[in-house]
Scaffold this motif. Structure first.
Motif, PDB file in Angstrom:
ATOM      1  N   VAL A 169      -2.141   4.957  -5.549  1.00  0.00           N
ATOM      2  CA  VAL A 169      -1.723   4.691  -4.168  1.00  0.00           C
ATOM      3  C   VAL A 169      -0.245   4.295  -4.125  1.00  0.00           C
ATOM      4  N   THR A 170       0.181   3.490  -5.079  1.00  0.00           N
ATOM      5  CA  THR A 170       1.602   3.119  -5.153  1.00  0.00           C
ATOM      6  C   THR A 170       2.463   4.359  -5.358  1.00  0.00           C
ATOM      7  N   GLY A 171       2.044   5.253  -6.266  1.00  0.00           N
ATOM      8  CA  GLY A 171       2.795   6.483  -6.498  1.00  0.00           C
ATOM      9  C   GLY A 171       2.798   7.399  -5.289  1.00  0.00           C
ATOM     10  N   LEU A 172       1.668   7.489  -4.596  1.00  0.00           N
ATOM     11  CA  LEU A 172       1.598   8.295  -3.387  1.00  0.00           C
ATOM     12  C   LEU A 172       2.588   7.787  -2.345  1.00  0.00           C
ATOM     13  N   VAL A 187       6.951   5.467   5.177  1.00  0.00           N
ATOM     14  CA  VAL A 187       5.752   5.215   4.375  1.00  0.00           C
ATOM     15  C   VAL A 187       6.021   4.021   3.467  1.00  0.00           C
ATOM     16  N   ASN A 188       5.266   2.960   3.677  1.00  0.00           N
ATOM     17  CA  ASN A 188       5.436   1.737   2.901  1.00  0.00           C
ATOM     18  C   ASN A 188       4.083   1.263   2.378  1.00  0.00           C
ATOM     19  N   CYS A 189       4.105   0.240   1.556  1.00  0.00           N
ATOM     20  CA  CYS A 189       2.906  -0.167   0.842  1.00  0.00           C
ATOM     21  C   CYS A 189       2.827  -1.687   0.738  1.00  0.00           C
ATOM     22  N   VAL A 190       1.624  -2.214   0.857  1.00  0.00           N
ATOM     23  CA  VAL A 190       1.362  -3.637   0.655  1.00  0.00           C
ATOM     24  C   VAL A 190       0.447  -3.768  -0.554  1.00  0.00           C
ATOM     25  N   ALA A 191       0.791  -4.675  -1.453  1.00  0.00           N
ATOM     26  CA  ALA A 191       0.016  -4.875  -2.675  1.00  0.00           C
ATOM     27  C   ALA A 191      -0.429  -6.327  -2.763  1.00  0.00           C
ATOM     28  N   PRO A 192      -1.575  -6.650  -2.148  1.00  0.00           N
ATOM     29  CA  PRO A 192      -2.053  -8.028  -2.203  1.00  0.00           C
ATOM     30  C   PRO A 192      -2.689  -8.354  -3.552  1.00  0.00           C
ATOM     31  N   GLY A 193      -2.661  -9.623  -3.890  1.00  0.00           N
ATOM     32  CA  GLY A 193      -3.462 -10.117  -4.999  1.00  0.00           C
ATOM     33  C   GLY A 193      -4.825 -10.511  -4.465  1.00  0.00           C
ATOM     34  N   ALA A 194      -5.299 -11.666  -4.860  1.00  0.00           N
ATOM     35  CA  ALA A 194      -6.613 -12.129  -4.407  1.00  0.00           C
ATOM     36  C   ALA A 194      -6.581 -12.459  -2.915  1.00  0.00           C
ATOM     37  N   ALA A 235       9.004   1.103   0.536  1.00  0.00           N
ATOM     38  CA  ALA A 235       8.973  -0.293   0.095  1.00  0.00           C
ATOM     39  C   ALA A 235       7.581  -0.676  -0.391  1.00  0.00           C
ATOM     40  N   LEU A 236       7.546  -1.603  -1.338  1.00  0.00           N
ATOM     41  CA  LEU A 236       6.298  -2.171  -1.836  1.00  0.00           C
ATOM     42  C   LEU A 236       6.393  -3.683  -1.702  1.00  0.00           C
TER      43      LEU A 236
END
Length: 243
Positions: A169-172, A187-194, A235-236
């Protein structure tokens, strides 16, 4: 109630609970018309009722859809177009997880996880690109990856399929940010932890966190709100728990 998304049309996958449901409620409060998709009818109807109580009738549409199936994704986007008009915002949130030792992982389960977590994001993003390009006014996609899908944080055992899918998903996101520029698609991305969700309780019940679905939803809103982030694509945003 704000108006940062007034007049916008948004599709949110995995919208029946957790981060997707919180995002749908927040987007509706901010003026958007939202289409929420999930494989579970009763969960969708509960969220629709909450949105209508908070934001009024006609603000939300529920569509039962499996995002890993091309024909169901096409139907989802077709129903959005017929009900609210051209899509402006897509939130690729639908995901599944299966925890087991890698040595015991069967190919069928592995493929089913990839089908939802990455094939689903591909299918939905492709339909969004096509619909937004035809309208010619631009739009945005926010993908949900995970700290499991970025380099650095140590990964948990038993979650190889989920980790691989979230790296994808990050690569996409990075690829679509480039291809979306000529079309005015961010097109941006959110990467949550817990995050305190049913998925966390299934995958890692030993983890404690103060991060809620509503916290993540506010970050998604930030990326979707072009008045704040029209300059951002590719952005991530990583979300670490403060505990």
């Amino acid at each position: 109630m704000g108006e940062s998304l007034k007049g916008k049309v948004a599709i949110i996958t995995g919208g029946g609970r957790g981060i997707g449901a919180a995002t749908a409620r927040l987007f509706a409060r901010e003026g958007a018309q939202v289409v929420i998709a999930s494989r579970t009818q009763h969960e969708l109807q509960g969220i629709i009722a909450q949105i209508e109580d908070e934001s009024g009738k006609g603000k939300a549409l529920a569509v039962v859809a499996d995002v890993s199936r091309e024909e169901e994704v096409q139907q989802l986007f077709g129903e959005c177009l017929a009900t609210f008009g051209t899509l402006d915002i897509l939130v690729n949130n639908a995901a599944v997880i299966e925890k087991r030792d890698f040595i015991d992982f069967d190919a069928e389960t592995w493929d089913s996880i990839m089908a939802v977590n990455i094939r689903g994001s591909f299918l939905c993003s492709r339909e969004a690109f096509r619909q937004i390009e035809k309208a010619g006014r631009g739009g945005c996609i926010v993908n949900l990856s995970s700290l499991s899908g970025v380099r650095g944080p140590e990964k948990f055992p038993g979650m190889s399929s989920y980790v691989v899918s979230k790296y994808a998903v990050t690569g996409l996101t990075e690829s679509l940010a480039v291809e979306g520029k000529p079309l005015g698609i961010r097109v941006n991305c959110v990467a949550p932890g817990a995050v305190e969700t049913a998925m966390l309780r299934k995958a890692a019940p030993f983890l404690k966190t103060s991060t809620t679905p509503e916290d993540v939803a506010r970050t998604i809103l930030f990326l979707a709100d072009e008045s704040q982030t029209r300059h951002m694509t590719g952005a991530l945003i990583e979300i670490f728990s403060n505990e």
